[in-house]
Write a protein that holds these residues in place. Sequence first.
Motif, PDB file in Angstrom:
ATOM      1  N   LYS A   9       0.842  -1.196   0.000  1.00  0.00           N
ATOM      2  CA  LYS A   9       0.000   0.000   0.000  1.00  0.00           C
ATOM      3  C   LYS A   9       0.878   1.249   0.000  1.00  0.00           C
ATOM      4  CE  LYS A   9      -4.274  -1.621   2.095  1.00  0.00           C
ATOM      5  NZ  LYS A   9      -4.321  -2.631   1.066  1.00  0.00           N
ATOM      6  N   LEU A  10       0.238   2.394  -0.248  1.00  0.00           N
ATOM      7  CA  LEU A  10       0.975   3.653  -0.286  1.00  0.00           C
ATOM      8  C   LEU A  10       0.532   4.557   0.854  1.00  0.00           C
ATOM      9  CD1 LEU A  10       0.847   4.555  -4.070  1.00  0.00           C
ATOM     10  CD2 LEU A  10       2.847   3.845  -2.779  1.00  0.00           C
ATOM     11  N   LYS A  11       1.432   5.403   1.300  1.00  0.00           N
ATOM     12  CA  LYS A  11       1.083   6.381   2.337  1.00  0.00           C
ATOM     13  C   LYS A  11       1.887   7.640   2.062  1.00  0.00           C
ATOM     14  CE  LYS A  11      -0.424   7.511   6.529  1.00  0.00           C
ATOM     15  NZ  LYS A  11      -1.752   7.329   7.069  1.00  0.00           N
ATOM     16  N   LEU A  12       1.181   8.750   1.987  1.00  0.00           N
ATOM     17  CA  LEU A  12       1.862  10.029   1.803  1.00  0.00           C
ATOM     18  C   LEU A  12       1.972  10.692   3.173  1.00  0.00           C
ATOM     19  CD1 LEU A  12       3.136  11.953  -0.161  1.00  0.00           C
ATOM     20  CD2 LEU A  12       0.903  12.879  -0.687  1.00  0.00           C
ATOM     21  N   VAL A  13       3.159  10.607   3.777  1.00  0.00           N
ATOM     22  CA  VAL A  13       3.301  11.068   5.154  1.00  0.00           C
ATOM     23  C   VAL A  13       3.406  12.580   5.227  1.00  0.00           C
ATOM     24  CG1 VAL A  13       4.365   8.948   5.996  1.00  0.00           C
ATOM     25  CG2 VAL A  13       5.805  10.761   5.079  1.00  0.00           C
ATOM     26  N   LYS A  37      -3.097   4.300 -18.971  1.00  0.00           N
ATOM     27  CA  LYS A  37      -1.995   3.448 -19.387  1.00  0.00           C
ATOM     28  C   LYS A  37      -0.849   3.465 -18.375  1.00  0.00           C
ATOM     29  CE  LYS A  37      -0.179   2.855 -23.933  1.00  0.00           C
ATOM     30  NZ  LYS A  37      -0.789   1.842 -24.764  1.00  0.00           N
ATOM     31  N   PHE A  38      -0.571   4.639 -17.809  1.00  0.00           N
ATOM     32  CA  PHE A  38       0.655   4.760 -17.021  1.00  0.00           C
ATOM     33  C   PHE A  38       0.460   5.126 -15.555  1.00  0.00           C
ATOM     34  CE2 PHE A  38       2.618   5.025 -21.207  1.00  0.00           C
ATOM     35  CZ  PHE A  38       3.649   4.141 -21.008  1.00  0.00           C
ATOM     36  N   ASN A  39      -0.790   5.299 -15.118  1.00  0.00           N
ATOM     37  CA  ASN A  39      -1.050   5.644 -13.721  1.00  0.00           C
ATOM     38  C   ASN A  39      -0.382   6.934 -13.282  1.00  0.00           C
ATOM     39  OD1 ASN A  39      -2.378   3.016 -13.152  1.00  0.00           O
ATOM     40  ND2 ASN A  39      -0.323   2.243 -13.537  1.00  0.00           N
ATOM     41  N   TRP A  40      -0.183   7.838 -14.235  1.00  0.00           N
ATOM     42  CA  TRP A  40       0.309   9.159 -13.847  1.00  0.00           C
ATOM     43  C   TRP A  40      -0.887  10.034 -13.528  1.00  0.00           C
ATOM     44  CZ3 TRP A  40       3.463   8.433 -18.760  1.00  0.00           C
ATOM     45  CH2 TRP A  40       4.770   8.025 -18.462  1.00  0.00           C
ATOM     46  N   TYR A  41      -0.656  11.086 -12.728  1.00  0.00           N
ATOM     47  CA  TYR A  41      -1.675  12.105 -12.575  1.00  0.00           C
ATOM     48  C   TYR A  41      -1.629  12.969 -13.836  1.00  0.00           C
ATOM     49  CZ  TYR A  41      -1.338  10.685  -7.698  1.00  0.00           C
ATOM     50  OH  TYR A  41      -1.318   9.957  -6.556  1.00  0.00           O
ATOM     51  N   PRO A  42      -2.809  13.455 -14.298  1.00  0.00           N
ATOM     52  CA  PRO A  42      -2.797  14.195 -15.567  1.00  0.00           C
ATOM     53  C   PRO A  42      -2.000  15.483 -15.476  1.00  0.00           C
ATOM     54  CG  PRO A  42      -4.939  14.329 -14.487  1.00  0.00           C
ATOM     55  CD  PRO A  42      -4.135  13.317 -13.729  1.00  0.00           C
ATOM     56  N   GLY A  43      -1.466  15.930 -16.619  1.00  0.00           N
ATOM     57  CA  GLY A  43      -0.723  17.189 -16.667  1.00  0.00           C
ATOM     58  C   GLY A  43      -1.662  18.378 -16.691  1.00  0.00           C
ATOM     59  N   ILE A  44      -2.828  18.224 -17.364  1.00  0.00           N
ATOM     60  CA  ILE A  44      -3.809  19.313 -17.372  1.00  0.00           C
ATOM     61  C   ILE A  44      -4.689  19.160 -16.132  1.00  0.00           C
ATOM     62  CG2 ILE A  44      -3.798  19.568 -19.859  1.00  0.00           C
ATOM     63  CD1 ILE A  44      -6.361  17.916 -19.956  1.00  0.00           C
ATOM     64  N   ASP A  71     -10.397   6.225  -9.765  1.00  0.00           N
ATOM     65  CA  ASP A  71     -10.330   5.885  -8.336  1.00  0.00           C
ATOM     66  C   ASP A  71      -9.065   5.116  -7.998  1.00  0.00           C
ATOM     67  OD1 ASP A  71     -12.607   7.183  -7.846  1.00  0.00           O
ATOM     68  OD2 ASP A  71     -13.896   5.413  -7.663  1.00  0.00           O
ATOM     69  N   LYS A  72      -8.622   4.301  -8.957  1.00  0.00           N
ATOM     70  CA  LYS A  72      -7.430   3.492  -8.700  1.00  0.00           C
ATOM     71  C   LYS A  72      -6.241   4.378  -8.313  1.00  0.00           C
ATOM     72  CE  LYS A  72      -4.356   0.506 -11.074  1.00  0.00           C
ATOM     73  NZ  LYS A  72      -3.917   0.401 -12.457  1.00  0.00           N
ATOM     74  N   LEU A  73      -6.180   5.541  -8.968  1.00  0.00           N
ATOM     75  CA  LEU A  73      -5.079   6.459  -8.682  1.00  0.00           C
ATOM     76  C   LEU A  73      -5.160   7.017  -7.266  1.00  0.00           C
ATOM     77  CD1 LEU A  73      -4.179   8.990 -11.484  1.00  0.00           C
ATOM     78  CD2 LEU A  73      -2.758   7.297 -10.372  1.00  0.00           C
ATOM     79  N   THR A  85      -5.250   9.810  -1.137  1.00  0.00           N
ATOM     80  CA  THR A  85      -6.516  10.461  -1.492  1.00  0.00           C
ATOM     81  C   THR A  85      -6.251  11.864  -2.033  1.00  0.00           C
ATOM     82  OG1 THR A  85      -6.749  11.414   0.693  1.00  0.00           O
ATOM     83  CG2 THR A  85      -7.695   9.233   0.358  1.00  0.00           C
ATOM     84  N   PRO A  86      -7.224  12.416  -2.784  1.00  0.00           N
ATOM     85  CA  PRO A  86      -7.035  13.790  -3.276  1.00  0.00           C
ATOM     86  C   PRO A  86      -6.728  14.759  -2.138  1.00  0.00           C
ATOM     87  CG  PRO A  86      -8.907  12.779  -4.358  1.00  0.00           C
ATOM     88  CD  PRO A  86      -8.443  11.796  -3.311  1.00  0.00           C
ATOM     89  N   ALA A  87      -7.330  14.502  -0.952  1.00  0.00           N
ATOM     90  CA  ALA A  87      -7.064  15.395   0.187  1.00  0.00           C
ATOM     91  C   ALA A  87      -5.605  15.283   0.631  1.00  0.00           C
ATOM     92  CB  ALA A  87      -8.005  15.057   1.337  1.00  0.00           C
ATOM     93  N   ASP A  88      -5.106  14.030   0.701  1.00  0.00           N
ATOM     94  CA  ASP A  88      -3.686  13.832   1.040  1.00  0.00           C
ATOM     95  C   ASP A  88      -2.802  14.601   0.075  1.00  0.00           C
ATOM     96  OD1 ASP A  88      -4.220  12.094   3.057  1.00  0.00           O
ATOM     97  OD2 ASP A  88      -3.942  10.275   1.860  1.00  0.00           O
ATOM     98  N   LEU A  89      -3.155  14.430  -1.203  1.00  0.00           N
ATOM     99  CA  LEU A  89      -2.337  15.016  -2.258  1.00  0.00           C
ATOM    100  C   LEU A  89      -2.310  16.533  -2.137  1.00  0.00           C
ATOM    101  CD1 LEU A  89      -0.791  13.617  -4.462  1.00  0.00           C
ATOM    102  CD2 LEU A  89      -2.669  14.060  -6.021  1.00  0.00           C
ATOM    103  N   ALA A  90      -3.477  17.094  -1.842  1.00  0.00           N
ATOM    104  CA  ALA A  90      -3.560  18.546  -1.730  1.00  0.00           C
ATOM    105  C   ALA A  90      -2.746  19.034  -0.532  1.00  0.00           C
ATOM    106  CB  ALA A  90      -5.013  18.966  -1.580  1.00  0.00           C
ATOM    107  N   LYS A  91      -2.761  18.229   0.553  1.00  0.00           N
ATOM    108  CA  LYS A  91      -2.098  18.673   1.773  1.00  0.00           C
ATOM    109  C   LYS A  91      -0.598  18.325   1.764  1.00  0.00           C
ATOM    110  CE  LYS A  91      -2.586  17.853   6.698  1.00  0.00           C
ATOM    111  NZ  LYS A  91      -2.051  16.518   6.852  1.00  0.00           N
TER     112      LYS A  91
END
Lengths: 376, 276
Positions: A270-274, A317-324, A339-341, A346-352
Motif C-alpha cells: 500500500k501507499l502512504k503520503l506522510v 496506461k501509465f497511472n500518472w496524474y494528468p498534466g492538465i 479511483d485506482k489512482l 486520497t485527493p485530500a492527502d495530495l492537496a495537503k
Amino acid sequence: MRILTIACSLAALMAASPLSAQTLNVASAGDQNMVDYVKDYLGPMFEKAHPGVKVVSVGTGAGDSGSQKIFEKLDAQKGAAAADFDVVVIHQKAAGTMVKDGLLNKYTGNVETAKLATGEATKNALGSDVTGYVIPMFQSQTALAYNADMVKTPPATFAELAEWARKNPKQFGYNGIKGGMSGVSFVAGWVYAFGGDADKLIKGPYDAATKTTWDKAFADLKEFNRNAVITPGNAGTLDMLNRGEIAIGPVWVDMFYSWQADGKLPPNMKLKLVSPGMPGQPMYYAVPEKSAQKKLAEAFIALATSPQVQADGIVKKFNWYPGIDAKNLEGKLDKAAWDKLFTDVTPADLAKNGKAFPIAPYFNDILEGYEKKVSN
Amino acid sequence: MLSQRNLALILIAPGLALVAALFLYPLGFSLVSAFTRDGSFTLEWFAKAFELYSTDIVFTVVIVLASCALTALAAIVIAGTLTLGENRFIVGTLKALYRWPLFIPFIVAAQCMRTFLAKNGLMNNTFVSLGLMEPLQAVSFLDWRGIIATFVWKQTPFVALLLAGALASIDRATLEAGRNLGASRVRVLLELALPQVMPTLLVALVLSFVTMLSVLSVPMMVSGSQPTMLTVDMAFRINAYGDYATANALGVITYLISAGAAILYLRRGLSQEAPR
C-alpha cells in the motif's frame, strides 16, 4: 567516373529527402516507458492525423541527467540553423535553465489546450518563471510504499517514521541520492520535516545562509541511515519491497501502480503520503527555440495534452496524474480508472502533503549537504 | 615515390587522428577544466572532490585492489588446473565453462547479480531449500561484497585465459622434472610454473584493474550509493549539478590511481629487462 556520378546523385537525394517527408523529432528525458509512450502510442496517433509526417522518438535517459543531455545538445546547437529536436520532454530543473538560456520557444499561446493546465507547475519550475514555455505532460508524486502484512499501522509523519525505523532496524529502505529521484525526494521531505521552513524552500527567495540551519536534520538523517538499507535505485527499492526484504520505502506512485498491475509487486503493498509531505514533479512538453517544425510541434503537443489523450494515455496506461487540470478529464475516464489512482493517496492527502521540490539553489544545497554531512 | 617511412606514417595517420580526437583532446580538456576556474589556475575542484568523496576514493581503491587479488587467486586456480590437472573430466568441463562470463556485458552481469545475491535472492533461497541455512540467517550481499563478487566473476576468465595461454607455452620439461623429483602439483604450480608467467599475470591484472576502475553500471546497480565508487560520483556531479569541473577532478584522481598501477607494472618490466 560512373561511381562519382552515382555518389553525387545519392548525396543529392539524401539532402533533398527531408523536404519531401516531414520528420518530427521528439526527445524524452525519463525512463524507457516515456520513450515508448511517444513511439507506440502518441506517435502513430499523430502520424494518422497528419499524413506524410513521421514521428521519431528518442530517449536521453532517466532522471535529471536525461534533461541535462537535452540541455547540452540544444546549448551546443545554439549557433546552428536548426536544432535536432522539435519537441522535448524535460524535468523541472532543466526547464528553468533552458528558459533562462533562451533555448526554448514561448509557444503555449498557440496551443489551445494550454488553457486546460493552470496549476502552479505551469508557471513555476523550482523557482524559475516558465510561463508560456511549458505544458505539463503529467504529474508524478512520491510516497512511502509499505507491506501491509508487515506494517499494521504505517507511520503518518516523518517523526513517526524515524521512530519506527529505530525500532525495526533494516526494515526501511531508500536509494540515497545518487540512485534515482525517489531517494532524492525522501531526503528533500526529511529536510522539509526537520530543517525548518519548508515553504521557504519551495517558494524562495533563496538565502545562502539557510543551509547552515540543516545541520541537525542531516546529523539525525545520518543516524537514521544506520538503521536503514540503501537500495540500488528506484527499481531497487521496489525489488526489495517485492522480495520482502524491507517493509517500507519511498517510491514513485506511477511506478508503484505499474509494477503492481504487471504483477511485479504483491497486492498487499500500500501507499502512504506522510506529513509534512514528500515532493512530486511534472514532466514538461517544450519546443526548442531552434526547432525547424514549430507548427508541427505545437500540433503534436496539443494532441498530447488533449483531455482524451490525457485520460487514455497518461492516467489509464501509465497511472500518472494528468498534466492538465483534473476537472477537464470528467466524462473521458471511467470511475474505476480514476479511483485506482486515489485509493491509497486520497485527493485530500495530495492537496495537503503533495509538495514541490525545493527551488533549484536550495535543491543543490540539500544534495550537497547530504553528500557532505550524511554520506561522506 | 613515397619512402617506406612516409608510407607507414600515412597508414597509421587515421588511427593516430582518432586517438588524438577521441582520447587525447578530451583528456587534455578534462585536465584543463579540473585545474582552472575562469581561465586561472585553481585547486578548488580537488578540494571539493576530497571534501565530498574522500570515503569513496578509499572505497574505490580498496574494492578494486581486493577484486584484483581475488581475481588473481581464482585465475591461478583455474589456469593451474587447466595446465596441470590430470582428471580429464574436470579439465574438460572447466575448459568449456570458464570463458562464458567474458561474453557477458558488465551491465547484464550486474542485473543478474542483483537477483542472485539479494537477501531473498536465488543464492540464499537455494541454500535455504537445501537445508544449509535458516531463512533468518540470510543476509544481503548487495553492498561492497556484491561489487567485488561481480568484478571477480567477470574478470577471472579474462585473466585465466591469458594465464592459461602463458602456462601452456612454458617448457614442460621443468615441470615434469619437478614432478619426477616428487613435488606436489600445487608446489610445481607455485614454485616452478607461476614465476615464469608472472609478467603475463601482471599485465592481465593491470588491465583488469583499469577496467574495474572505469565500470559505472556495477556499483550503480549492485550496491546502494553510500559509499560508492568514483564513477558513480562523477556521473552524479554531472547529472545533478552539471558540474564538470569537480567531475573532471575526480577523473584526474582516477587517472592517478590507474597510473599507480601502470607505474608498478612498468618498474617491474624494466627491472626484468635490465640484466639482459
